[in-house]
Design a protein around this motif. Structure first.
Motif, PDB file in Angstrom:
ATOM      1  N   MET A   1      68.691   3.745  -8.026  1.00  0.00           N
ATOM      2  CA  MET A   1      68.791   3.510  -6.592  1.00  0.00           C
ATOM      3  C   MET A   1      68.202   2.145  -6.274  1.00  0.00           C
ATOM      4  O   MET A   1      67.092   1.833  -6.700  1.00  0.00           O
ATOM      5  CB  MET A   1      68.033   4.600  -5.816  1.00  0.00           C
ATOM      6  N   LYS A   2      68.939   1.361  -5.525  1.00  0.00           N
ATOM      7  CA  LYS A   2      68.423   0.063  -5.109  1.00  0.00           C
ATOM      8  C   LYS A   2      67.608   0.249  -3.833  1.00  0.00           C
ATOM      9  O   LYS A   2      68.051   0.901  -2.885  1.00  0.00           O
ATOM     10  CB  LYS A   2      69.550  -0.939  -4.869  1.00  0.00           C
ATOM     11  N   VAL A   3      66.399  -0.307  -3.820  1.00  0.00           N
ATOM     12  CA  VAL A   3      65.495  -0.177  -2.681  1.00  0.00           C
ATOM     13  C   VAL A   3      65.137  -1.566  -2.175  1.00  0.00           C
ATOM     14  O   VAL A   3      65.204  -2.555  -2.915  1.00  0.00           O
ATOM     15  CB  VAL A   3      64.226   0.602  -3.060  1.00  0.00           C
ATOM     16  N   ALA A   4      64.721  -1.624  -0.908  1.00  0.00           N
ATOM     17  CA  ALA A   4      64.341  -2.892  -0.291  1.00  0.00           C
ATOM     18  C   ALA A   4      63.016  -2.742   0.424  1.00  0.00           C
ATOM     19  O   ALA A   4      62.866  -1.853   1.272  1.00  0.00           O
ATOM     20  CB  ALA A   4      65.417  -3.349   0.694  1.00  0.00           C
ATOM     21  N   ALA A   5      62.065  -3.588   0.069  1.00  0.00           N
ATOM     22  CA  ALA A   5      60.808  -3.710   0.799  1.00  0.00           C
ATOM     23  C   ALA A   5      60.934  -4.921   1.712  1.00  0.00           C
ATOM     24  O   ALA A   5      61.135  -6.045   1.243  1.00  0.00           O
ATOM     25  CB  ALA A   5      59.636  -3.871  -0.157  1.00  0.00           C
ATOM     26  N   ILE A   6      60.844  -4.689   3.018  1.00  0.00           N
ATOM     27  CA  ILE A   6      61.056  -5.755   4.000  1.00  0.00           C
ATOM     28  C   ILE A   6      59.717  -6.377   4.385  1.00  0.00           C
ATOM     29  O   ILE A   6      58.824  -5.688   4.880  1.00  0.00           O
ATOM     30  CB  ILE A   6      61.750  -5.200   5.261  1.00  0.00           C
ATOM     31  N   GLN A   7      59.582  -7.666   4.155  1.00  0.00           N
ATOM     32  CA  GLN A   7      58.362  -8.367   4.548  1.00  0.00           C
ATOM     33  C   GLN A   7      58.610  -9.114   5.859  1.00  0.00           C
ATOM     34  O   GLN A   7      59.651  -9.758   6.035  1.00  0.00           O
ATOM     35  CB  GLN A   7      57.916  -9.346   3.469  1.00  0.00           C
ATOM     36  N   MET A   8      57.634  -9.025   6.764  1.00  0.00           N
ATOM     37  CA  MET A   8      57.752  -9.658   8.066  1.00  0.00           C
ATOM     38  C   MET A   8      56.463 -10.396   8.412  1.00  0.00           C
ATOM     39  O   MET A   8      55.423 -10.208   7.770  1.00  0.00           O
ATOM     40  CB  MET A   8      58.082  -8.615   9.148  1.00  0.00           C
ATOM     41  N   ALA A  30      73.629  -5.477   2.722  1.00  0.00           N
ATOM     42  CA  ALA A  30      74.701  -6.258   2.103  1.00  0.00           C
ATOM     43  C   ALA A  30      74.502  -6.415   0.607  1.00  0.00           C
ATOM     44  O   ALA A  30      75.464  -6.606  -0.144  1.00  0.00           O
ATOM     45  CB  ALA A  30      74.784  -7.635   2.770  1.00  0.00           C
ATOM     46  N   ASN A  31      73.250  -6.296   0.158  1.00  0.00           N
ATOM     47  CA  ASN A  31      72.946  -6.407  -1.260  1.00  0.00           C
ATOM     48  C   ASN A  31      72.842  -5.051  -1.948  1.00  0.00           C
ATOM     49  O   ASN A  31      72.349  -4.971  -3.075  1.00  0.00           O
ATOM     50  CB  ASN A  31      71.651  -7.203  -1.453  1.00  0.00           C
ATOM     51  N   GLY A  32      73.305  -4.005  -1.266  1.00  0.00           N
ATOM     52  CA  GLY A  32      73.437  -2.714  -1.913  1.00  0.00           C
ATOM     53  C   GLY A  32      72.264  -1.777  -1.817  1.00  0.00           C
ATOM     54  O   GLY A  32      72.244  -0.734  -2.486  1.00  0.00           O
ATOM     55  N   ALA A  33      71.269  -2.087  -0.983  1.00  0.00           N
ATOM     56  CA  ALA A  33      70.123  -1.190  -0.861  1.00  0.00           C
ATOM     57  C   ALA A  33      70.547   0.133  -0.223  1.00  0.00           C
ATOM     58  O   ALA A  33      71.319   0.147   0.740  1.00  0.00           O
ATOM     59  CB  ALA A  33      69.025  -1.837  -0.036  1.00  0.00           C
ATOM     60  N   GLU A  34      70.031   1.226  -0.748  1.00  0.00           N
ATOM     61  CA  GLU A  34      70.213   2.540  -0.132  1.00  0.00           C
ATOM     62  C   GLU A  34      69.034   2.891   0.763  1.00  0.00           C
ATOM     63  O   GLU A  34      69.191   3.578   1.768  1.00  0.00           O
ATOM     64  CB  GLU A  34      70.341   3.630  -1.199  1.00  0.00           C
ATOM     65  N   SER A 147      70.253  10.335  -3.382  1.00  0.00           N
ATOM     66  CA  SER A 147      70.808   8.993  -3.555  1.00  0.00           C
ATOM     67  C   SER A 147      72.233   9.060  -4.092  1.00  0.00           C
ATOM     68  O   SER A 147      72.710  10.109  -4.531  1.00  0.00           O
ATOM     69  CB  SER A 147      69.935   8.162  -4.494  1.00  0.00           C
ATOM     70  N   ASN A 148      72.888   7.920  -4.072  1.00  0.00           N
ATOM     71  CA  ASN A 148      74.289   7.860  -4.514  1.00  0.00           C
ATOM     72  C   ASN A 148      74.455   8.125  -6.001  1.00  0.00           C
ATOM     73  O   ASN A 148      75.566   8.427  -6.446  1.00  0.00           O
ATOM     74  CB  ASN A 148      74.882   6.492  -4.163  1.00  0.00           C
ATOM     75  N   ASP A 149      73.350   8.012  -6.768  1.00  0.00           N
ATOM     76  CA  ASP A 149      73.454   8.266  -8.207  1.00  0.00           C
ATOM     77  C   ASP A 149      73.352   9.757  -8.542  1.00  0.00           C
ATOM     78  O   ASP A 149      73.359  10.140  -9.706  1.00  0.00           O
ATOM     79  CB  ASP A 149      72.393   7.480  -8.978  1.00  0.00           C
TER      80      ASP A 149
END
Length: 273
Positions: A1-8, A30-34, A147-149
């Motif tokens: 599973m692709k994950v994204a940690a968003i920094q602000m 857009a980069n595939g994060a679930e 998840s999608n997997d």
């Protein structure tokens, strides 16, 4: 599973912060994060701690919650709103809850976690006391993320200062968690000293992946946060990190590799109380 940690590097007004978060979340999708996780105080870092009081929303209704639900649905993401101020139930004069809300790709709220451990720090130059305006939570919260997997991730929720209390994460591990979330706004001083080592320790000792988005930079209110948002795997390896400034940390978490690590070193089975 692709994950994204968003920094602000959140400012003092809600609307610009949500606009900035929207851009970063769209980039993650857009980069595939679930799964995308926003940092603590993503919606506002006020001039004073009491600024949170005027922004408090009742659970289930309010512009910040509506934005989270709509954004999760529009982008097709599992979205964790790092923290936002929620009204206390029953009401407590001069206090709000610092809550992390989870929304499914359908825009449905699936979990709410109130920060349990409240930060207090004083070094002669800086002083923080979250308990002055925040009411602590008292309940650990897990949720399931299919998840999608085909793997159903069991996800444990926490916030920032919780990271210093390993018993919370061990409880999640004993409840079957394989992924831990730690949206944060660590100070520069404490983050520089302890952030990475604590995150890697929580991953290693519980044999769980960790997604830890953070505030990272000098804020409009003058505060400086440590940043270094990162994703860590169950072996303690840092899969991705961003030191400072707004951005997205993307990484792949592999449930097959995680299960293999647990078979190789079944430490959770070796506990003696």
């Amino acid at each position: 599973m692709k994950v994204a940690a968003i920094q602000m590097v959140s400012g003092i007004e809600v609307a610009p912060n949500l606009q900035a978060a929207q851009i970063l979340l769209a980039q993650a999708a857009a980069n595939g994060a679930e799964l995308a996780v926003l940092p603590e105080y993503f919606c506002v870092m006020g001039r004073r701690d009491t600024d949170k009081l005027a922004l408090a929303e009742p659970l289930g209704s309010g512009p910040i919650q509506d934005w989270l639900a709509r954004t999760a649905r529009d982008l097709g993401l599992w979205l964790v709103g790092g923290t936002l101020p929620l009204a206390c139930e029953p009401p407590q004069a001069g206090r709000v809850r610092n809550a992390s809300l989870v929304f499914s790709p359908a825009g449905e709220r699936v979990a709410v976690y109130d920060k349990m451990h409240l930060f207090r720090f004083h070094d002669g130059e800086r002083a923080y006391d979250e308990a002055a305006v925040l009411a602590p939570g008292d309940t650990p919260v897990c949720f399931d993320l299919p998840s999608n997997d085909g793997h159903r991730w069991r996800v444990g929720l926490s916030i920032c200062y919780d990271l210093r209390f390993p018993e919370l994460y061990r409880r999640y591990a004993t409840q079957g968690a394989d992924l831990l979330l730690v949206p944060s706004a660590f100070t520069f001083v404490t983050g520089q000293a302890h952030w990475e080592v604590l995150l890697r320790a929580r991953a290693i000792e519980n044999q769980c992946g960790v997604v830890a988005p953070a505030q990272g930079g000098v804020h409009e209110n003058g505060r400086r946060t440590w940043g270094h948002s990162m994703v860590v795997d169950a072996w303690g390896e840092v899969l991705g990190v961003r030191a400072e400034g707004a951005g997205v940390v993307l990484a792949e978490l592999d449930p097959v590799a995680l299960a293999a690590r647990r078979r190789q070193l079944p430490a959770l089975e070796h506990r003696r109380l």
